[in-house]
Scaffold this motif. Structure first.
Motif, PDB file in Angstrom:
ATOM      1  N   THR A 246     -88.515   4.950  35.135  1.00  0.00           N
ATOM      2  CA  THR A 246     -89.519   5.341  34.151  1.00  0.00           C
ATOM      3  C   THR A 246     -88.819   5.550  32.821  1.00  0.00           C
ATOM      4  O   THR A 246     -87.878   6.344  32.721  1.00  0.00           O
ATOM      5  CB  THR A 246     -90.227   6.649  34.553  1.00  0.00           C
ATOM      6  OG1 THR A 246     -90.930   6.436  35.784  1.00  0.00           O
ATOM      7  CG2 THR A 246     -91.221   7.092  33.489  1.00  0.00           C
ATOM      8  N   ASN A 267     -91.981   1.682  34.827  1.00  0.00           N
ATOM      9  CA  ASN A 267     -92.967   2.706  34.460  1.00  0.00           C
ATOM     10  C   ASN A 267     -92.674   3.227  33.056  1.00  0.00           C
ATOM     11  O   ASN A 267     -91.523   3.221  32.611  1.00  0.00           O
ATOM     12  CB  ASN A 267     -92.911   3.878  35.442  1.00  0.00           C
ATOM     13  CG  ASN A 267     -93.001   3.432  36.883  1.00  0.00           C
ATOM     14  OD1 ASN A 267     -93.932   2.759  37.275  1.00  0.00           O
ATOM     15  ND2 ASN A 267     -92.011   3.810  37.684  1.00  0.00           N
ATOM     16  N   ARG A 289     -99.248  -1.180  29.340  1.00  0.00           N
ATOM     17  CA  ARG A 289    -100.034  -1.209  30.581  1.00  0.00           C
ATOM     18  C   ARG A 289    -100.504  -2.618  30.883  1.00  0.00           C
ATOM     19  O   ARG A 289    -100.440  -3.090  32.018  1.00  0.00           O
ATOM     20  CB  ARG A 289    -101.221  -0.262  30.500  1.00  0.00           C
ATOM     21  CG  ARG A 289    -101.965  -0.109  31.839  1.00  0.00           C
ATOM     22  CD  ARG A 289    -103.149   0.830  31.709  1.00  0.00           C
ATOM     23  NE  ARG A 289    -103.689   1.221  32.995  1.00  0.00           N
ATOM     24  CZ  ARG A 289    -104.534   0.496  33.732  1.00  0.00           C
ATOM     25  NH1 ARG A 289    -104.931  -0.691  33.278  1.00  0.00           N
ATOM     26  NH2 ARG A 289    -104.971   0.932  34.897  1.00  0.00           N
ATOM     27  N   CYS A 293     -96.822  -2.410  33.131  1.00  0.00           N
ATOM     28  CA  CYS A 293     -96.189  -1.097  33.301  1.00  0.00           C
ATOM     29  C   CYS A 293     -97.178  -0.077  33.856  1.00  0.00           C
ATOM     30  O   CYS A 293     -98.357  -0.088  33.508  1.00  0.00           O
ATOM     31  CB  CYS A 293     -95.668  -0.581  31.958  1.00  0.00           C
ATOM     32  SG  CYS A 293     -94.372  -1.583  31.217  1.00  0.00           S
ATOM     33  N   ARG A 294     -96.707   0.806  34.691  1.00  0.00           N
ATOM     34  CA  ARG A 294     -97.448   1.986  35.136  1.00  0.00           C
ATOM     35  C   ARG A 294     -97.279   3.050  34.070  1.00  0.00           C
ATOM     36  O   ARG A 294     -96.160   3.419  33.729  1.00  0.00           O
ATOM     37  CB  ARG A 294     -96.893   2.459  36.470  1.00  0.00           C
ATOM     38  CG  ARG A 294     -97.517   3.752  37.015  1.00  0.00           C
ATOM     39  CD  ARG A 294     -98.847   3.454  37.653  1.00  0.00           C
ATOM     40  NE  ARG A 294     -99.241   4.499  38.593  1.00  0.00           N
ATOM     41  CZ  ARG A 294    -100.321   5.264  38.427  1.00  0.00           C
ATOM     42  NH1 ARG A 294    -101.082   5.117  37.350  1.00  0.00           N
ATOM     43  NH2 ARG A 294    -100.640   6.151  39.360  1.00  0.00           N
ATOM     44  N   SER A 296     -97.807   6.882  32.557  1.00  0.00           N
ATOM     45  CA  SER A 296     -97.996   8.282  32.913  1.00  0.00           C
ATOM     46  C   SER A 296     -97.889   9.113  31.640  1.00  0.00           C
ATOM     47  O   SER A 296     -97.627   8.593  30.554  1.00  0.00           O
ATOM     48  CB  SER A 296     -96.932   8.723  33.925  1.00  0.00           C
ATOM     49  OG  SER A 296     -95.629   8.555  33.389  1.00  0.00           O
ATOM     50  N   ASP A 335    -106.181   7.841  35.809  1.00  0.00           N
ATOM     51  CA  ASP A 335    -105.136   7.194  36.602  1.00  0.00           C
ATOM     52  C   ASP A 335    -103.759   7.511  36.016  1.00  0.00           C
ATOM     53  O   ASP A 335    -102.800   7.804  36.757  1.00  0.00           O
ATOM     54  CB  ASP A 335    -105.369   5.686  36.631  1.00  0.00           C
ATOM     55  CG  ASP A 335    -104.343   4.954  37.474  1.00  0.00           C
ATOM     56  OD1 ASP A 335    -104.249   5.236  38.681  1.00  0.00           O
ATOM     57  OD2 ASP A 335    -103.615   4.101  36.928  1.00  0.00           O
ATOM     58  N   ALA A 336    -103.648   7.489  34.690  1.00  0.00           N
ATOM     59  CA  ALA A 336    -102.382   7.849  34.052  1.00  0.00           C
ATOM     60  C   ALA A 336    -102.062   9.325  34.270  1.00  0.00           C
ATOM     61  O   ALA A 336    -100.901   9.699  34.475  1.00  0.00           O
ATOM     62  CB  ALA A 336    -102.440   7.534  32.556  1.00  0.00           C
ATOM     63  N   ALA A 339    -100.448  10.145  37.835  1.00  0.00           N
ATOM     64  CA  ALA A 339     -99.382   9.218  38.237  1.00  0.00           C
ATOM     65  C   ALA A 339     -98.161   9.961  38.773  1.00  0.00           C
ATOM     66  O   ALA A 339     -97.052   9.858  38.249  1.00  0.00           O
ATOM     67  CB  ALA A 339     -99.000   8.324  37.063  1.00  0.00           C
ATOM     68  N   VAL A 342     -94.654   8.051  39.705  1.00  0.00           N
ATOM     69  CA  VAL A 342     -93.482   7.788  38.857  1.00  0.00           C
ATOM     70  C   VAL A 342     -92.405   8.837  39.079  1.00  0.00           C
ATOM     71  O   VAL A 342     -91.259   8.656  38.646  1.00  0.00           O
ATOM     72  CB  VAL A 342     -93.872   7.710  37.363  1.00  0.00           C
ATOM     73  CG1 VAL A 342     -94.967   6.690  37.139  1.00  0.00           C
ATOM     74  CG2 VAL A 342     -94.254   9.071  36.796  1.00  0.00           C
TER      75      VAL A 342
END
Length: 420
Positions: A246, A267, A289, A293-294, A296, A335-336, A339, A342
Motif C-alpha cells: 500500500t 493499494n 482506482r 488500485c484498491r 483506502s 468500500d474505500a 478496506a 490493505v
C-alpha cells in the motif's frame, strides 16, 4: 459467548437493509438476517461495517490546533512534529496513543494501521525491550481498536544522507538490523527518501508492506536527481509494488506512475484531511482506482479524526481539481472506508456470516443527518464522527453514548503533559 442485535437499518451486501438481525459468537457473525422479527436489543440508526484507518501516526495527534497557527510548509510542520517525537517515552506514548485510539473508535474506526517509526531512546540507543512498540500495542488493547502495527524502517535523512537530530531514534542502522528487531510481520518503508535503494531488497516478499509515496514534489525531484527515476518507478524496479503493498498519499504522480501502480494491483491509501492541512495537493484517487488500485483512507496526522470527512474528501477534492461532480458513488466510498484488507485483514469490513463482528451505528436523526434518507448517502455525504452512537469490535461494545467526556479528558491530559 453470543451477542445479538436488531439493526434498524444496515449496510449489508452493498445496499441498505431494514431490520437486520445479527448474531455474533466468538467474535464473528454467525447470523445475518434482513427483515427479521425478534426481541434482540435494537440498534437505532444506520449501522455500517467497521471502518478502517489504514494510516496513522498516533503521536501526531498532539499537533492538532498548534501547527495551524502560522504559515509554513510541510517541512516546517515536520520540524514541529520532530519536537514532539523527541519528547516521547514509553509511558507518555502509551497515554497519548490510548487516548488517540479511543478517539478513533468513537469516530467509527475498528482497525488501525499504525505507521510506527519512533523505536529507540532519544539518543538512538535501544530500550531493553521494544518498549515503544509495546506501548502502542497496550494502548490499542485498552482502547478496543484492532491494531496492525506497521513497523517502519527509517535509515537516512534523505537519499543516503546521514540522520539528523531526533531521526536517530527512528533508525536501526540498516535494513537487516531493522528486520532482526521487527520480525516478519506487517512492515513499512518510511519513504524512498529514508531508506536507500541498496537496502530496499530486504522488503521483498512481505505479506503487508506500506510506504509513503510522492507526498511532496520535492521528494520526486530529489529521487530523480539521486536515481534517475520517480519514486514509483524505483519501487517497481526493486520488486516492491503489488497487491501486498500500500502506497500512502500518491499525490504527485506522472501518468506512467499511475499505470505502474494500477497494473501491479498496488493499494493506495489517501488521507484527504492531512493532505489539505499540509497543503500537499490533490492526488489522482479516481484515476488510481480506475487503473486497478484498491483505495483506502487514513487519518495520518490526525488534524481531523473522522472517517466520513475522509470519504467525502475523496469526492470533494476531485470536484475542486476537475470542476466536475459525481466522481465516486456512495457505495464506492464505503468500500474505500471498509478496506481493512490493505492491512492484511481479509475477514473484516463486511456484515456477513463468517466475518469479524464489527458494527458502527450512526444517528440518522441528528441536525446533520435528519431528512437525508438514512442510507449510504447519509453516511458519506451527511454524517460526521459526532453522529457515531455505538461501536462494536469482535462482538464487544467498545464505544457508546456518554464516553466522549472521558475521551476528551484523556486527550487533554496526555497532550498537555507533552507540551509542558
Amino acid at each position: 459467548m453470543s451477542t445479538s442485535y436488531l439493526l434498524e437499518r444496515a449496510w449489508v451486501g452493498g445496499r441498505v437493509e431494514a431490520d437486520v438481525l445479527v448474531e455474533i459468537a466468538d467474535g464473528r457473525f454467525t447470523r445475518v438476517e434482513p427483515g427479521a422479527t425478534t426481541d434482540a436489543a435494537p440498534l437505532r440508526g444506520l449501522t455500517l461495517p467497521g471502518l478502517a484507518n489504514a494510516h496513522s501516526h498516533a503521536f501526531h495527534r498532539s499537533l492538532r490546533g498548534r501547527t495551524q497557527r502560522e504559515r509554513g510548509t510541510f517541512w516546517t510542520w515536520r520540524d514541529q512534529m520532530y519536537a514532539v517525537a523527541e519528547r516521547l517515552d514509553p509511558d507518555s506514548y502509551f497515554r497519548l496513543a490510548r487516548a488517540a485510539y479511543r478517539e478513533m473508535v468513537a469516530a467509527g474506526f475498528t482497525s488501525v494501521g499504525e505507521f510506527h517509526y519512533v523505536h529507540h531512546r532519544p539518543d538512538g540507543s535501544p530500550y531493553e525491550t521494544d518498549a515503544m512498540r509495546e506501548a502502542l500495542t497496550a494502548a490499542a488493547g485498552e482502547a478496543g481498536i484492532r491494531l496492525v502495527l506497521l513497523d517502519t524502517c527509517y535509515l537516512s535523512s534523505g537519499f543516503g544522507a546521514p540522520l539528523e537530530g531526533v531521526q536517530v531514534r527512528y533508525s536501526d542502522g540498516s535494513a537487516a538490523a531493522w528486520a532482526a528487531r521487527a520480525g516478519d510481520g506487517p512492515a513499512a518503508i518510511h519513504s524512498v527518501r529514508a531508506v536507500p535503494r541498496d537496502q530496499l531488497h530486504a522488503f521483498r516478499g512481505r505479506r503487508t508492506l506500506h510506504v509513503h509515496l510522492s507526498e511532496q514534489v520535492a521528494e520526486n525531484e530529489a529521487c530523480l536527481a539521486a536515481y534517475g527515476v520517480t519514486p514509483t518507478r524505483l519501487l517497481h524496479d526493486e520488486g516492491l509494488l503489488g497487491p501486498a503493498t500500500t502506497v500512502v498519499h500518491a499525490t504527485h504522480l506522472a501518468d506512467e506512475d499511475v499505470e505502474l501502480l494500477g497494473s501491479t494491483g498496488t493499494n493506495v491509501c489517501i488521507t484527504p484531511t492531512t493532505e489539505r492541512d499540509l497543503a500537499d495537493g490533490i492526488g489522482p484517487a479516481r484515476r488510481l482506482r480506475d487503473s486497478g488500485c484498491r483505495v483506502s483512507i487514513g487519518t495520518d496526522s490526525h488534524a481531523v479524526v473522522d472517517p466520513f470527512e475522509e470519504l467525502r474528501g475523496l469526492e470533494m477534492d476531485e470536484r475542486l481539481a476537475t470542476q466536475r461532480r459525481g466522481h465516486w458513488t456512495a457505495g464506492e466510498l464505503l468500500d474505500a472506508g471498509t478496506a481493512h484488507d490493505v492491512l492484511g485483514l481479509d475477514d473484516v469490513g463486511r456484515i456477513e456470516v463468517g466475518a469479524r463482528g464489527d458494527l458502527v451505528t450512526i444517528d440518522t436523526t441528528s441536525p446533520r443527518t435528519a431528512g437525508t434518507g438514512s442510507d449510504e448517502h447519509t453516511a458519506v455525504f451527511a454524517a460526521t464522527a459526532a453522529d457515531v452512537r455505538h461501536v462494536v469490535v469482535d462482538g464487544a461494545t467498545v464505544y457508546g453514548e456518554g464516553d466522549d467526556e472521558q475521551i476528551g479528558r484523556e486527550l487533554g491530559e496526555a497532550i498537555g503533559a507533552l507540551w509542558t
